[in-house]
Design a protein around this motif. Structure first.
Motif, short mmCIF file in Angstrom:
data_model
loop_
_atom_site.label_atom_id
_atom_site.label_comp_id
_atom_site.label_asym_id
_atom_site.label_seq_id
_atom_site.Cartn_x
_atom_site.Cartn_y
_atom_site.Cartn_z
N PRO A 108 96.97 -89.50 19.64
CA PRO A 108 97.11 -88.12 19.16
C PRO A 108 96.36 -87.09 20.02
N GLU A 109 95.15 -87.41 20.44
CA GLU A 109 94.38 -86.47 21.26
C GLU A 109 95.09 -86.19 22.59
N GLU A 110 95.67 -87.23 23.17
CA GLU A 110 96.40 -87.06 24.43
C GLU A 110 97.64 -86.19 24.22
N ASN A 111 98.34 -86.41 23.11
CA ASN A 111 99.50 -85.58 22.81
C ASN A 111 99.11 -84.12 22.63
N GLU A 112 97.98 -83.87 21.99
CA GLU A 112 97.50 -82.50 21.81
C GLU A 112 97.20 -81.84 23.15
N GLN A 113 96.56 -82.58 24.05
CA GLN A 113 96.24 -82.04 25.37
C GLN A 113 97.51 -81.71 26.15
N ILE A 114 98.48 -82.60 26.08
CA ILE A 114 99.74 -82.34 26.78
C ILE A 114 100.46 -81.16 26.14
N GLY A 115 100.47 -81.10 24.81
CA GLY A 115 101.11 -79.97 24.13
C GLY A 115 100.50 -78.63 24.53
N ALA A 116 99.18 -78.59 24.65
CA ALA A 116 98.51 -77.36 25.06
C ALA A 116 98.91 -76.97 26.48
N HIS A 117 99.02 -77.96 27.36
CA HIS A 117 99.42 -77.69 28.74
C HIS A 117 100.88 -77.22 28.78
N LEU A 118 101.75 -77.87 28.02
CA LEU A 118 103.17 -77.49 28.02
C LEU A 118 103.37 -76.07 27.52
N ALA A 119 102.48 -75.61 26.64
CA ALA A 119 102.59 -74.26 26.10
C ALA A 119 102.38 -73.20 27.18
N ILE A 120 101.69 -73.55 28.27
CA ILE A 120 101.40 -72.55 29.31
C ILE A 120 102.01 -72.89 30.67
N CYS A 121 102.69 -74.02 30.78
CA CYS A 121 103.20 -74.43 32.09
C CYS A 121 104.73 -74.66 32.02
N PRO A 122 105.51 -73.70 32.49
CA PRO A 122 106.96 -73.85 32.41
C PRO A 122 107.51 -75.01 33.23
N GLY A 123 106.87 -75.35 34.34
CA GLY A 123 107.34 -76.47 35.16
C GLY A 123 107.21 -77.80 34.45
#
Length: 88
Positions: free
Chosen positions: A30-45
């Motif tokens: 879950p923590e890894e998914n949260e980190q990725i989700g936060a990155h995806l929110a700001i990185c269109p690529g």
């Protein structure tokens, strides 16, 4: 993932992209998914790559239904990386 805190910065794209496939199929903690989700929110690529991987995963699951297997407590949480470290 390696716990680095640079996932929101451009330098974090490499580590995020390494884990996008595992994120799409629900194989991360879950923590890894949260980190990725936060990155995806700001990185269109990375978000575009994630969306493409999600499409592939959906198509594969429709063609090849798989019964989910719970992880055995003795198994490692992740497979070791097969990548070789960069040569100097």
């Amino acid at each position: 993932m390696d716990g680095r805190s640079d996932r929101g910065a451009a330098g974090g794209c490499g580590s995020v992209r390494e884990d996008l496939g595992a994120n799409v199929i629900g194989a991360l903690e879950p923590e890894e998914n949260e980190q990725i989700g936060a990155h995806l929110a700001i990185c269109p690529g990375c978000r575009a790559e994630h969306d493409e991987l999600a499409k592939v995963a959906r198509l594969l699951s429709e063609l090849l239904p798989v019964t989910r297997v719970d992880r055995h407590p003795g198994w490692p949480s992740r497979a070791p990386s097969s990548r070789k470290p960069p040569q100097p």
